[in-house]
Design an enzyme around this catalytic site. Sequence first.
Site, short mmCIF file in Angstrom:
data_model
loop_
_atom_site.label_atom_id
_atom_site.label_comp_id
_atom_site.label_asym_id
_atom_site.label_seq_id
_atom_site.Cartn_x
_atom_site.Cartn_y
_atom_site.Cartn_z
N GLU A 115 0.72 -1.23 0.12
CA GLU A 115 0.13 -0.17 -0.10
C GLU A 115 0.93 1.28 0.15
O GLU A 115 0.63 2.31 -0.49
CB GLU A 115 -0.90 0.07 1.20
CG GLU A 115 -1.97 -1.19 1.19
CD GLU A 115 -2.59 -1.25 0.07
OE1 GLU A 115 -2.72 -0.54 -0.92
OE2 GLU A 115 -3.11 -2.57 -0.30
N HIS A 170 1.61 1.94 -3.52
CA HIS A 170 0.60 2.95 -4.12
C HIS A 170 0.72 4.42 -3.59
O HIS A 170 0.52 5.11 -4.43
CB HIS A 170 -0.70 2.08 -3.84
CG HIS A 170 -1.29 1.10 -4.43
ND1 HIS A 170 -1.18 0.91 -5.74
CD2 HIS A 170 -1.93 -0.11 -4.02
CE1 HIS A 170 -1.78 0.04 -6.16
NE2 HIS A 170 -2.07 -0.85 -5.13
#
Length: 677
Positions: free
Chosen positions: A467, A470
């Site tokens: 994550e 991202h």
Amino acid sequence: MSNPLLGKWSTPYTTPPFNEISTEHYRPAIEAAVKLAKKEIDLIADNPENPTFNNTIAALDAAGETLSGITSVLFNLNSAETSKELQQVAQEVSPLLTCFSNDITLNDKLFERIKKIFEENTSSLSTEERILTEKKYRSFMLGGSGLKDSERKRFREITEELGMLALKFEENVLEETNNWELHLTDEGELDGLPAGIISMAASEAKKRNKEGWVFTLHYPSYVPFMQYSTKRELREKMLKAYSSRSFHGNENDNRSNVLKITSLRLELARMLGFRNYAEMILGDRMADTPEKVTSFLDDLYNASSFAAHRDYNNMHTFALESGLDGSFERWDWSFYSERLKKKLYDIDDELLRPYFQLEKVEEAIFGLAGRLYGLSFIRNNNIQVYNPEVKVFEVYDNKKLMALLYIDYFPRPGKNGGAWMTSYRDQRKAGGKDIRPLISIVANFTRPNENTPSLLSFTELTTFLHEFGHALHGMLTDCTYESLSGTSVARDFVELPSQFMENFAYEKEWLDTWAAHYKTGEKLPGEWIDKIKDAAVFNEGYSCFRQLSFSLLDMAWHTIDEPINSDVAAFESTAMKKTELFPVVEGLNMSVQFGHIFGGGYAAGYYGYKWAEVLDADAFDLFLEKGIFNREVAESFRKNILEKGGSAKPIDLYVGFRGREPSMDAFLRRSGLTRRD
């Protein structure tokens, strides 16, 4: 009374004023913002001047700023901090927002302006401008601009219903997850479970005013229970509860929603001139046809089939040798997998947890971003948050503010399962200013309790890295137009930065700089790091098959050429048959809880995880060759991938970084799929 969601927010960095927002503010704010956005759209459509990129395409991209700010707050909170009241608001405004979106793409005057720019010679436009023009034209065509007047009413009905169905699908899964618990009062039933997991279950029971221990279907509770509980009947109970969510014939059952969603998506695709929904969706992807995706999945199947069956047979044999009485079932996999990994590599999650204290992991990941890209992170406690557990950091490159990063680590009843990155504002340039993004990471990591801090499993470590990858994509972006910035890229390219970051979890050179026991301060032993690396290919054939099965299911639902009126379970069984290794268990179903494709944005795109895995392995191979902290290679990755967003074709961005098109070789080596032992 003034509405805190409207007007320019007078908060630091114009961040969402969470402390001032109440549920009743959303609907009137959205209604007012829609009216404002409609006026902005009308000015573009009614402009008497000849259409140009600036007065039409760029202007359209900048329209609706107030509305997008409000909806980002509403729908992000509906995933991370929801309630019955907030879910009701989301349901109420969803048709309004879909109607507004349809009003834009079905605006003939606006479409004619876009079409004229698209069809004229665009050689005078920059690459980014040309990409944005193509994206806007495609979105209008998929938004019904080419439809006859007689078809437009039905188009609106379909899109509005799909928006409502997606919300309802997610709500049902969350409700089923929250409504189930395994309440134990006999200490003997805890056999095999690590002390930390038992302590967490005791805290959960106490929170629910119950004696004993409570285990839930949230990942930090469910996953270790399946890995370590010696009580086979309880593992069976847990797995059946988890894998049958929204499949009980009650008010939370998603079978009818799956059938409605897939039927409406097919009707929509046919209306727009496509054979099926996948063909409609894939047009702007790297794999731009269903045939290309199918070919990729076939290649993956052929590459992983031997290893998957080998892994299954090895595990089955080990289970029998370990005393398994009866058939080898899917609720046995995690348990015996953890035991065999321990036997082969003398390593397991619970052995590693004490070395992955959350605060240390956070510091290490921030430090990695500093070492690769020169970033620094400064906590800001003055930024309003939607829950006291949320942390906010200012992110700097030297002295330049790059972004604000919100991080929300732990599970709560109002939070969807899993982990994701999202944003409250995307990066763009306007009026000579570089407007920096507000990025958020939401997770469901192991909570601290009265006795221990939050200690992450190795899987949670890789999830954090994923994550954060991202987030870097969202924070480092340097684009002119919001629709192209950050993670606004082809779905089968978006997972490259995230999966790329996971590679560092296996690198001794990084782990050696920070991983230490939370009590003693002893460094993670070097030989354990070697074992982590060796164990990286453990059961990788099986894991690849599992991901492949989800991709096949996704493509099956979205390449139908007639609505499916048969049993959802029967359809799913056929779609996943060639990757199924275990005996069939009645009452379990993946489709009804497959939020990625029925509640999120991965419809006809789940293959993208494996597609991007080929890219990330190939990309990281260059770091392994040049040095995993090599600033020159990192700078190239930043300039060619992270900063560019969707401002150029994905293959051009990748070749710009790698110097050639991607090869599957590194992926096959890393996954151990080339081995035949």
